[in-house]
Design a protein around this motif. Structure first.
Motif, mmCIF file in Angstrom:
data_model
loop_
_atom_site.group_PDB
_atom_site.id
_atom_site.type_symbol
_atom_site.label_atom_id
_atom_site.label_comp_id
_atom_site.label_asym_id
_atom_site.label_seq_id
_atom_site.Cartn_x
_atom_site.Cartn_y
_atom_site.Cartn_z
ATOM 1 N N THR A 114 67.690 93.777 62.725
ATOM 2 C CA THR A 114 67.810 92.896 63.880
ATOM 3 C C THR A 114 66.472 92.235 64.173
ATOM 4 O O THR A 114 65.427 92.893 64.119
ATOM 5 N N VAL A 115 66.519 90.940 64.464
ATOM 6 C CA VAL A 115 65.328 90.212 64.903
ATOM 7 C C VAL A 115 65.575 89.672 66.312
ATOM 8 O O VAL A 115 66.689 89.254 66.634
ATOM 9 N N THR A 116 64.582 89.727 67.149
ATOM 10 C CA THR A 116 64.667 89.200 68.513
ATOM 11 C C THR A 116 63.854 87.918 68.581
ATOM 12 O O THR A 116 62.695 87.884 68.157
ATOM 13 N N TYR A 117 64.460 86.846 69.107
ATOM 14 C CA TYR A 117 63.786 85.548 69.088
ATOM 15 C C TYR A 117 63.540 84.993 70.490
ATOM 16 O O TYR A 117 64.164 85.416 71.478
ATOM 17 N N LYS A 118 62.636 84.043 70.530
ATOM 18 C CA LYS A 118 62.298 83.347 71.763
ATOM 19 C C LYS A 118 62.281 81.849 71.485
ATOM 20 O O LYS A 118 62.381 81.424 70.329
ATOM 21 N N LYS A 119 62.154 81.057 72.519
ATOM 22 C CA LYS A 119 61.991 79.623 72.328
ATOM 23 C C LYS A 119 60.585 79.348 71.822
ATOM 24 O O LYS A 119 59.621 79.995 72.234
ATOM 25 N N MET A 131 69.100 87.675 70.157
ATOM 26 C CA MET A 131 68.912 88.548 69.005
ATOM 27 C C MET A 131 69.840 88.103 67.885
ATOM 28 O O MET A 131 70.954 87.630 68.148
ATOM 29 N N ILE A 132 69.396 88.254 66.660
ATOM 30 C CA ILE A 132 70.239 87.995 65.496
ATOM 31 C C ILE A 132 70.288 89.268 64.664
ATOM 32 O O ILE A 132 69.268 89.757 64.189
ATOM 33 N N HIS A 133 71.490 89.810 64.526
ATOM 34 C CA HIS A 133 71.712 90.982 63.690
ATOM 35 C C HIS A 133 72.107 90.499 62.293
ATOM 36 O O HIS A 133 73.051 89.713 62.153
ATOM 37 N N GLN A 134 71.415 90.939 61.280
ATOM 38 C CA GLN A 134 71.747 90.557 59.899
ATOM 39 C C GLN A 134 72.199 91.781 59.114
ATOM 40 O O GLN A 134 71.494 92.787 59.047
ATOM 41 N N THR A 135 73.371 91.673 58.515
ATOM 42 C CA THR A 135 73.899 92.718 57.644
ATOM 43 C C THR A 135 73.981 92.172 56.220
ATOM 44 O O THR A 135 74.355 91.016 56.022
ATOM 45 N N ILE A 136 73.631 92.978 55.241
ATOM 46 C CA ILE A 136 73.785 92.609 53.836
ATOM 47 C C ILE A 136 74.712 93.618 53.166
ATOM 48 O O ILE A 136 74.513 94.826 53.276
ATOM 49 N N PHE A 137 75.731 93.100 52.507
ATOM 50 C CA PHE A 137 76.622 93.895 51.668
ATOM 51 C C PHE A 137 76.360 93.530 50.208
ATOM 52 O O PHE A 137 76.165 92.349 49.893
ATOM 53 N N THR A 138 76.392 94.483 49.322
ATOM 54 C CA THR A 138 76.437 94.192 47.895
ATOM 55 C C THR A 138 77.770 94.686 47.357
ATOM 56 O O THR A 138 78.304 95.693 47.813
ATOM 57 N N PHE A 139 78.287 93.945 46.385
ATOM 58 C CA PHE A 139 79.604 94.238 45.833
ATOM 59 C C PHE A 139 79.516 94.301 44.308
ATOM 60 O O PHE A 139 78.593 93.758 43.700
ATOM 61 N N GLU A 140 80.512 94.911 43.727
ATOM 62 C CA GLU A 140 80.678 94.819 42.287
ATOM 63 C C GLU A 140 81.879 93.935 41.996
ATOM 64 O O GLU A 140 82.758 93.735 42.841
ATOM 65 N N GLY A 141 81.910 93.390 40.783
ATOM 66 C CA GLY A 141 83.028 92.530 40.390
ATOM 67 C C GLY A 141 83.150 91.318 41.294
ATOM 68 O O GLY A 141 82.161 90.681 41.667
ATOM 69 N N ASP A 142 84.385 90.991 41.666
ATOM 70 C CA ASP A 142 84.643 89.840 42.528
ATOM 71 C C ASP A 142 84.762 90.245 43.989
ATOM 72 O O ASP A 142 85.365 89.547 44.798
ATOM 73 N N GLY A 143 84.152 91.383 44.365
ATOM 74 C CA GLY A 143 84.259 91.891 45.733
ATOM 75 C C GLY A 143 83.707 90.958 46.788
ATOM 76 O O GLY A 143 84.264 90.859 47.886
ATOM 77 N N ALA A 144 82.615 90.253 46.490
ATOM 78 C CA ALA A 144 82.021 89.352 47.479
ATOM 79 C C ALA A 144 82.957 88.193 47.804
ATOM 80 O O ALA A 144 83.148 87.836 48.972
ATOM 81 N N SER A 145 83.541 87.593 46.775
ATOM 82 C CA SER A 145 84.496 86.499 46.999
ATOM 83 C C SER A 145 85.721 86.987 47.753
ATOM 84 O O SER A 145 86.242 86.293 48.641
ATOM 85 N N GLY A 230 73.914 81.811 72.577
ATOM 86 C CA GLY A 230 72.974 81.901 71.481
ATOM 87 C C GLY A 230 72.338 80.544 71.223
ATOM 88 O O GLY A 230 72.631 79.562 71.915
ATOM 89 N N ASN A 231 71.476 80.493 70.215
ATOM 90 C CA ASN A 231 70.785 79.241 69.892
ATOM 91 C C ASN A 231 71.228 78.777 68.504
ATOM 92 O O ASN A 231 70.770 79.307 67.498
ATOM 93 N N PRO A 232 72.131 77.785 68.421
ATOM 94 C CA PRO A 232 72.654 77.353 67.120
ATOM 95 C C PRO A 232 71.577 76.830 66.179
ATOM 96 O O PRO A 232 71.675 77.013 64.964
ATOM 97 N N THR A 233 70.537 76.182 66.710
ATOM 98 C CA THR A 233 69.483 75.640 65.856
ATOM 99 C C THR A 233 68.693 76.755 65.187
ATOM 100 O O THR A 233 68.422 76.716 63.978
ATOM 101 N N ILE A 234 68.337 77.772 65.963
ATOM 102 C CA ILE A 234 67.603 78.901 65.395
ATOM 103 C C ILE A 234 68.480 79.664 64.414
ATOM 104 O O ILE A 234 68.015 80.089 63.342
ATOM 105 N N LEU A 235 69.758 79.831 64.735
ATOM 106 C CA LEU A 235 70.651 80.543 63.820
ATOM 107 C C LEU A 235 70.760 79.797 62.496
ATOM 108 O O LEU A 235 70.685 80.408 61.419
#
Length: 251
Positions: A114-119, A131-145, A230-235
């Motif tokens: 998680t990152v916390t942002y300001k103007k 705040m922007i929470h970022q999650t990363i998943f890794t997949f095998e095969g065609d799991g991501a699609s 939220g802030n669409p530009t920052i996102l």
């Protein structure tokens, strides 16, 4: 029966060695927080284990390491506080249900920060903007699609949901030019006070962006501070920088 008693000198040599072995074991197994990515710097990494929503298949080739460098870091002028490790279950958004946690058995690893942002230009002593929470998943095969396909269907099946007695409208659209494919989800609700009561001051909104980069998927969940918009530009900037970080990690 006689016992062998270690001399003080021998104990002084052995005990630090045992402590070093124990610490190394804890780092490679992930300890009690297997879904967490290390937040101590880009040179460190954590072995991210599968999320609770899916186990890796028998064909998975050992543990996947998601390094801290794979996660986005905000530029200094927007950074309210450094990124920090977050449990995946807390980082992922929920709408009508568990739309973003349905990775399935092809998930090989997951981690979140998680990152916390300001103007830009505001003093560090001011209230954060969000705040922007970022999650990363890794997949095998065609799991991501497959994950993106299931997510699109799930979001379309949830045009609105209830949040503390107030309806939230959900819309989605493709996000062009981001990764191999990307989805932008917008949540809109009547502006409320900190107690959850409508203020009559129009609407608030926040966005969720999901992008696939080869066999990885990242979810960015933007939350305005204390229920504000939220802030669409920052996102948008964060998403594009985040995709580049994942692409660099995978090369």
């Amino acid at each position: 029966m006689s016992r062998y008693v270690l001399s003080p000198t021998t104990r002084a040599l052995i005990l630090p060695l045992l402590a070093t072995v124990a610490l190394a074991t804890a780092c490679t197994t992930g300890g009690d927080t297997p879904d967490a990515a290390s937040s101590t710097g880009s040179s460190t990494s954590a072995v991210a284990t599968p999320s609770p929503t899916g186990q890796p298949s028998a064909s998975a080739s050992g543990p996947v390491t998601i390094p801290t460098s794979a996660f986005v870091e905000l530029p200094a002028e927007l950074r309210k506080s450094p990124r920090r490790t977050t449990p995946v279950t807390e980082a992922l958004p929920t709408l009508c249900g568990n739309e973003f946690g349905t990775g399935g058995r092809q998930v090989t690893a997951s981690a979140a920060m998680t990152v916390t942002y300001k103007k830009a230009g505001e003093a560090d002593s001011n209230t954060p903007q969000g705040m922007i929470h970022q999650t990363i998943f890794t997949f095998e095969g065609d799991g991501a699609s497959n994950y993106l396909r299931r997510l699109r269907d799930a979001v379309r099946a949830c045009p609105s949901y209830d949040q503390g007695g107030n309806p939230v409208t959900v819309t989605s659209k493709a996000l062009p030019g981001v990764g191999d494919e990307a989805l932008l989800v917008t949540r809109t609700w009547a502006t409320t006070s900190l107690s959850g009561e409508r203020t009559g001051e129009g609407e608030s909104s926040a966005q969720i962006a999901v992008a696939r980069v080869d066999g990885a998927v990242t979810v960015f969940h933007d939350q305005g501070w204390e229920g504000s918009s939220g802030n669409p530009t920052i996102l948008d900037r964060t998403v594009r920088d985040g995709v580049r970080a994942i692409d660099a990690w995978q090369r």
